[in-house]
Design an enzyme around this catalytic site. Structure first.
Site, PDB file in Angstrom:
ATOM      1  CE  LYS A  84      -3.578   2.150   2.932  1.00  0.00           C
ATOM      2  NZ  LYS A  84      -4.329   1.953   4.202  1.00  0.00           N
ATOM      3  CB  SER A 158      -7.180   4.202   3.418  1.00  0.00           C
ATOM      4  OG  SER A 158      -6.464   3.467   4.395  1.00  0.00           O
ATOM      5  CB  SER A 182      -7.902   1.319   6.172  1.00  0.00           C
ATOM      6  OG  SER A 182      -8.386   2.603   6.438  1.00  0.00           O
TER       7      SER A 182
END
Length: 475
Positions: A84, A158, A182
Site C-alpha cells: 500500500k 483506505s 481500512s
C-alpha cells in the site's frame, strides 16, 4: 483452464518450490496483467517492473544454485505481492495517495516491508491508497480504485488499490493497513479476506499513532493465504508505541489448519441503515456457525454515538500530525484539508481528553463482549457503493459522518485493539452491471491477542461455506 493467478498464494509458493513455475515466469505474468488491466481498476499507483524482475531473477538464481533444499527457502520465496502506498518501500515513491507528496521517494523499507522481503516475497509496486489513509474510499487526485465486480463502484478505503488488485489477479497477496476499517472494508467490497491484527502484532515503524488505531495488515484470497502473509509481516522493533501481544506459540498458517473447537459467538443486532443483503449475509453466517457446533447468541449493540465524537477528534489530530509543507496544503483533497483544519482547532487538552475517552470506551466494549469468544457482524452496512456516494467535497464534515454510518462496526476493534477479519461469505444477486453479484463481507472479531484462534474459525467458515469463489469479469 486455470492460469497462474488463479492459484492461491500458497499454491504459487509450492509451485515455485516444486519448480513447476519460476519466480521470473510468475512475476512476468503479474506484470503483464497489471499493464493490461490496471487502467480500468486504479489498483496500482506505481509499478516497479524493473525492481520486481530483478528480485525474481535473484530468487531464481538461488533456486538454481541448489545450495539449500527447497524446504529451507523462506516461505513466500519468489511470490509477487503488493504494498500500500502509505508504507515506505526503499527507492519507490511513497505519495500516501496525495499530490502533496507526488515526488517523495522512500529512503528505506518500513519494518514490516523488510519482514515481507525477508520471507522471499517479490514486491510488484505500490497500490493506490486514500489520501493520508484518511477515508473509507480510495478516490484520489491520481484516480479511483474500483471493485472488479462492478467498476462503477468503489473498492473502499483506505487500502482500496490493494484489495482491487488482489481480487483482479494483479498480485498474489497484499500489504495493507487499518486504522478504522481500512483493510476490512476494501476486502468486503472486493471479495477477498482482510485481517486487522491485534494492536502491536505488526510494527507500525516508521510511524505509530498515539491512539494505537492504525497498523499494517494482510489481505489474501483465502484465509490460509492471509495467515501466511501475517507470518511474514509480523515483527516488532525498538520504539514501537505498543507492546506486542503474546506470541502465538506456532505459526499463524498452522492455526488456519486447526479446528477452532466450540466457541461462543455473539451476533451484533442489525443496524437501522443495514442493507438487506448485509443483514442476510450476517444471518447466514450465524446459522452456519451454529450448524458447525458453535454457541451463537445475540450480543448487545455498540452504536456510533458512543465513539463518534472522540474518534473525530483523534482522527483529525492524527491528520494534522502529517508534515505537509505549507505551500502544498492546497494540493490536499477537501476531506483531508477539513480534517487538518479541524484538528488545528483543538487544544492539546481536548486531544488528551478524546484519547482518554477512547480508552474508557475500549474498556467498556471489552466488558460488554467479554462473554464471547468472537463477535459477528457485517463488515459494512452496505455492499460497495457507487463512486462518489460517500465522498462529499462540498461538505467534508457530512462525508466524514457518512463514513461512520456506512461502516459503524469496523472502528470498534481499532479502538479496543482486538483482531478482526472480513470474509467474503455472501453475495448479492447478479445484475447487468455486476454479473457475478457484489461481495458482502462478514466480520469476525476475536479476543485481544487471539489472532490465531480467529484464523482457525475463519478457515473453518471458509471451508464450510457454500460460497464458491466468484471471479470478477476482468479475470
Amino acid at each position: 483452464m486455470a492460469e497462474l493467478h488463479d492459484l492461491t498464494l500458497l499454491e504459487q509458493a509450492a509451485a515455485i518450490r516444486e519448480r513447476s513455475v519460476s519466480p521470473v515466469e510468475l512475476t512476468t505474468h503479474y506484470l503483464e496483467r497489471i499493464q493490461r488491466l490496471n487502467a480500468g481498476l486504479g489498483a496500482y499507483a506505481q509499478v516497479d517492473a524493473e525492481g520486481a524482475t530483478a528480485a525474481a531473477e535473484a530468487a531464481e538464481r538461488r533456486i538454481a544454485a541448489g545450495g539449500e533444499g527447497a524446504g529451507e527457502l523462506p516461505p513466500l520465496w519468489g511470490v509477487p505481492v503488493s504494498v500500500k502506498d502509505t508504507w515506505p518501500v526503499a527507492g519507490l515513491r511513497c505519495t500516501a495517495g496525495s499530490a502533496a507528496f507526488a515526488d517523495r521517494v522512500a529512503p528505506q523499507d518500513a519494518a514490516a516491508v523488510a519482514a515481507l522481503r525477508a520471507s522471499g516475497a517479490v514486491i510488484l509496486g505500490m497500490t493506490t491508497a486514500a489520501e493520508l489513509g484518511c477515508s473509507s474510499y480510495t478516490e484520489t487526485h491520481a484516480g479511483n480504485a474500483v471493485t472488479p465486480y462492478d467498476p462503477t463502484r468503489g473498492a473502499g478505503g483506505s487500502s482500496g488499490g490493494a484489495a482491487s488488485g488482489l481480487a483482479a489477479g494483479l498480485s498474489a497477496g497484499a500489504f495493507g493497513s487499518d486504522g478504522g476499517g481500512s483493510v476490512r472494508i476494501p476486502a468486503a467490497f472486493c471479495g477477498v479476506v482482510g485481517l486487522k491484527v491485534t494492536r502491536g502484532r505488526i510494527s507500525p515503524e516508521p510511524g505509530g499513532d498515539p491512539a494505537g488505531l492504525t497498523g499494517p495488515g494482510p489481505l489474501g484470497r483465502t484465509v490460509h493465504d492471509t495467515a501466511a502473509l501475517l507470518d511474514a509481516m509480523a515483527c516488532t522493533v525498538p520504539g514501537d508505541p505498543y507492546p506486542a501481544p503474546t506470541a502465538p506459540g506456532t505459526t499463524f498458517a498452522r492455526y488456519a489448519e486447526r479446528a477452532p473447537g466450540r466457541l461462543r459467538v455473539g451476533v451484533l443486532p442489525d443496524g437501522a441503515g443495514d442493507d438487506p443483503q448485509c443483514r442476510a449475509g450476517s444471518a447466514a453466517a450465524a446459522k452456519l456457525l451454529a450448524e458447525l457446533g458453535h454457541e451463537v447468541i445475540q450480543a448487545p449493540a455498540t452504536g456510533t454515538d458512543e465513539y463518534a465524537d472522540a474518534f473525530k477528534v483523534v482522527w483529525a489530530m492524527l491528520a494534522t500530525g502529517v508534515a505537509v509543507p505549507a505551500e502544498r496544503e492546497g494540493r490536499l483533497l477537501p476531506l483531508t484539508r477539513w480534517l487538518r483544519e479541524t484538528g488545528r482547532g483543538y487544544r492539546a487538552t481536548e486531544f488528551l481528553a478524546a484519547l482518554a475517552e477512547l480508552r474508557q470506551l475500549a474498556r467498556r466494549i471489552e466488558q460488554r463482549y467479554s462473554a464471547y469468544d468472537v463477535v459477528l457482524s457485517p463488515t459494512s452496512a452496505v455492499p460497495a457503493p457507487p463512486l462518489g456516494a460517500t465522498r462529499d467535497d462540498d461538505d467534508p464534515a457530512a462525508g466524514f459522518a457518512r463514513m461512520l454510518d456506512v461502516h459503524p462496526a469496523t472502528p470498534l476493534w481499532n479502538i479496543t485493539g482486538r483482531p478482526a477479519i472480513s470474509l467474503p461469505l455472501h453475495w448479492t444477486p447478479p445484475t447487468p452491471e455486476a454479473p457475478a453479484g457484489l461481495p458482502v463481507g462478514i466480520m469476525l472479531a476475536g479476543r485481544y491477542g487471539a489472532d490465531g484462534p480467529l484464523l482457525s474459525l475463519a478457515a473453518q467458515l471458509e471451508s464450510a461455506s457454500p460460497w464458491i469463489r466468484r471471479h470478477p469479469p476482468v479475470w
